[in-house]
Design an enzyme around this catalytic site. Sequence first.
Site, mmCIF file in Angstrom:
data_model
loop_
_atom_site.group_PDB
_atom_site.id
_atom_site.type_symbol
_atom_site.label_atom_id
_atom_site.label_comp_id
_atom_site.label_asym_id
_atom_site.label_seq_id
_atom_site.Cartn_x
_atom_site.Cartn_y
_atom_site.Cartn_z
ATOM 1 N N TYR A 19 0.838 -1.209 0.000
ATOM 2 C CA TYR A 19 0.000 0.000 0.000
ATOM 3 C C TYR A 19 0.870 1.254 0.000
ATOM 4 C CZ TYR A 19 -3.938 3.016 1.430
ATOM 5 O OH TYR A 19 -4.903 3.994 1.496
ATOM 6 N N LYS B 178 1.091 3.860 -3.065
ATOM 7 C CA LYS B 178 0.621 5.248 -2.871
ATOM 8 C C LYS B 178 1.772 6.244 -3.089
ATOM 9 C CE LYS B 178 -3.776 4.451 -1.806
ATOM 10 N NZ LYS B 178 -4.879 4.855 -2.681
HETATM 11 P P1 NAD Z 1 -13.823 1.349 0.125
HETATM 12 O O1 NAD Z 1 -13.449 -0.090 0.310
HETATM 13 O O2 NAD Z 1 -15.040 1.875 0.827
HETATM 14 O O3 NAD Z 1 -13.968 1.667 -1.433
HETATM 15 C C1 NAD Z 1 -13.116 1.107 -2.369
HETATM 16 C C2 NAD Z 1 -13.800 1.150 -3.717
HETATM 17 O O4 NAD Z 1 -12.925 0.570 -4.688
HETATM 18 C C3 NAD Z 1 -15.108 0.341 -3.749
HETATM 19 O O5 NAD Z 1 -16.042 1.001 -4.581
HETATM 20 C C4 NAD Z 1 -14.672 -0.967 -4.390
HETATM 21 O O6 NAD Z 1 -15.721 -1.676 -5.036
HETATM 22 C C5 NAD Z 1 -13.651 -0.444 -5.371
HETATM 23 N N1 NAD Z 1 -12.726 -1.470 -5.866
HETATM 24 C C6 NAD Z 1 -11.946 -2.319 -5.154
HETATM 25 N N2 NAD Z 1 -11.267 -3.127 -5.984
HETATM 26 C C7 NAD Z 1 -11.611 -2.762 -7.241
HETATM 27 C C8 NAD Z 1 -11.257 -3.223 -8.533
HETATM 28 N N3 NAD Z 1 -10.388 -4.243 -8.716
HETATM 29 N N4 NAD Z 1 -11.818 -2.635 -9.612
HETATM 30 C C9 NAD Z 1 -12.720 -1.630 -9.459
HETATM 31 N N5 NAD Z 1 -13.090 -1.143 -8.254
HETATM 32 C C10 NAD Z 1 -12.545 -1.724 -7.175
HETATM 33 O O7 NAD Z 1 -12.523 2.178 0.532
HETATM 34 P P2 NAD Z 1 -12.308 3.744 0.861
HETATM 35 O O8 NAD Z 1 -11.927 3.814 2.280
HETATM 36 O O9 NAD Z 1 -13.421 4.564 0.364
HETATM 37 O O10 NAD Z 1 -10.994 4.020 -0.024
HETATM 38 C C11 NAD Z 1 -11.023 4.687 -1.270
HETATM 39 C C12 NAD Z 1 -9.629 5.180 -1.600
HETATM 40 O O11 NAD Z 1 -9.209 6.084 -0.604
HETATM 41 C C13 NAD Z 1 -8.577 4.077 -1.687
HETATM 42 O O12 NAD Z 1 -7.673 4.342 -2.737
HETATM 43 C C14 NAD Z 1 -7.890 4.188 -0.352
HETATM 44 O O13 NAD Z 1 -6.569 3.711 -0.395
HETATM 45 C C15 NAD Z 1 -7.947 5.683 -0.114
HETATM 46 N N6 NAD Z 1 -7.820 6.080 1.288
HETATM 47 C C16 NAD Z 1 -8.735 5.700 2.217
HETATM 48 C C17 NAD Z 1 -8.588 6.121 3.541
HETATM 49 C C18 NAD Z 1 -9.594 5.778 4.628
HETATM 50 O O14 NAD Z 1 -9.337 6.053 5.797
HETATM 51 N N7 NAD Z 1 -10.754 5.250 4.321
HETATM 52 C C19 NAD Z 1 -7.477 6.906 3.890
HETATM 53 C C20 NAD Z 1 -6.551 7.251 2.908
HETATM 54 C C21 NAD Z 1 -6.736 6.838 1.604
#
Ligand code: NAD
Length: 274
Positions: A169, A173
């Site tokens: 990860y 990133k």
């Molecule tokens: P989440 O699991 O709620 O959403 C992830 C989304 O990606 C979902 O819609 C899922 O269906 C989709 N997905 C996963 N694999 C896929 C694939 N192979 N093809 C197409 N779609 C796919 O997660 P989130 O927390 O909303 O995270 C979204 C982004 O934000 C990610 O890149 C994550 O790394 C980043 N992020 C999240 C946080 C946090 O605290 N939630 C913090 C920093 C960064």
Amino acid sequence: MNIQIKSHAAGDTASLADKVALVTGSTSGIGLGIARALAGAGASVVLNGFGAADEIARTRDATETDYGVKVIYSAADMTSSDAIAEMIAATLRDLGRLDVLVNNAGIQHVAPLEQFPVTKWDQILAINLSAAFHTTRLALPAMRKQKIGRIINVASAHALVASPFKAAYVAAKHGLVGLTKVAALETAEEGITCNAICPGYVYTPLVEAQIDGQAKAHGISRDQVIRDVLLAQQPNKRFATVEEVGALAVFLASEAAASITGIALSVDGGWTAH
Ligand code: NAD
């Protein structure tokens, strides 16, 4: 040189009417928050991601009726460059243009380096990094033709600092911020910008699902898990919200942000100020 002064009255800076936005991984969490924020600013939206078909249909319908914009859905798997190519082609065919590309799909796996499953490494690199390379290279010809484009990469605080056990990860990133800078440099004279948003912990269903499990595992309360485990690194001791990330995406997509490119913007309550 002809210097023109344009004013950005409140309201018109966020107006994305007639624009088309594609948000990968937007069936839940941050991606859905960004998609709804862009729709709220008037953009037609392409949703993408996994989930139950009836739930995705409900999300699509609700976004369309709530904001009065056109919303379509692509089931493209971000590990497949062919599926990504079909998603971009469908966007251009069905909605006529592509102005805002948000690379948000991402997954996580936590394990020590020596035990990190090779298949998980490959999958995380594919979804969290290579997918953004494919969407970007495939979207740029249309953006160059339009002479306008916004690429927004949802990275993470882990694009700027590391934590143990998150090798894939953190590497992906960090790489995404590198890709952001290259895309910004290659498009800087063409009305196109590329930036990364670096959230700390954002309150999403994924995070909520961890709280009770961690409370049980550590024998502590939910509040202690939130403050001392999940938000240990986040000085403001609150989760960021999907609405806050969505609002930043709308700003980066707006005309007012035309000079902001190649940068990583933190939404992390001070985490990376450490
Ligand atoms: P989440 O699991 O709620 O959403 C992830 C989304 O990606 C979902 O819609 C899922 O269906 C989709 N997905 C996963 N694999 C896929 C694939 N192979 N093809 C197409 N779609 C796919 O997660 P989130 O927390 O909303 O995270 C979204 C982004 O934000 C990610 O890149 C994550 O790394 C980043 N992020 C999240 C946080 C946090 O605290 N939630 C913090 C920093 C960064």
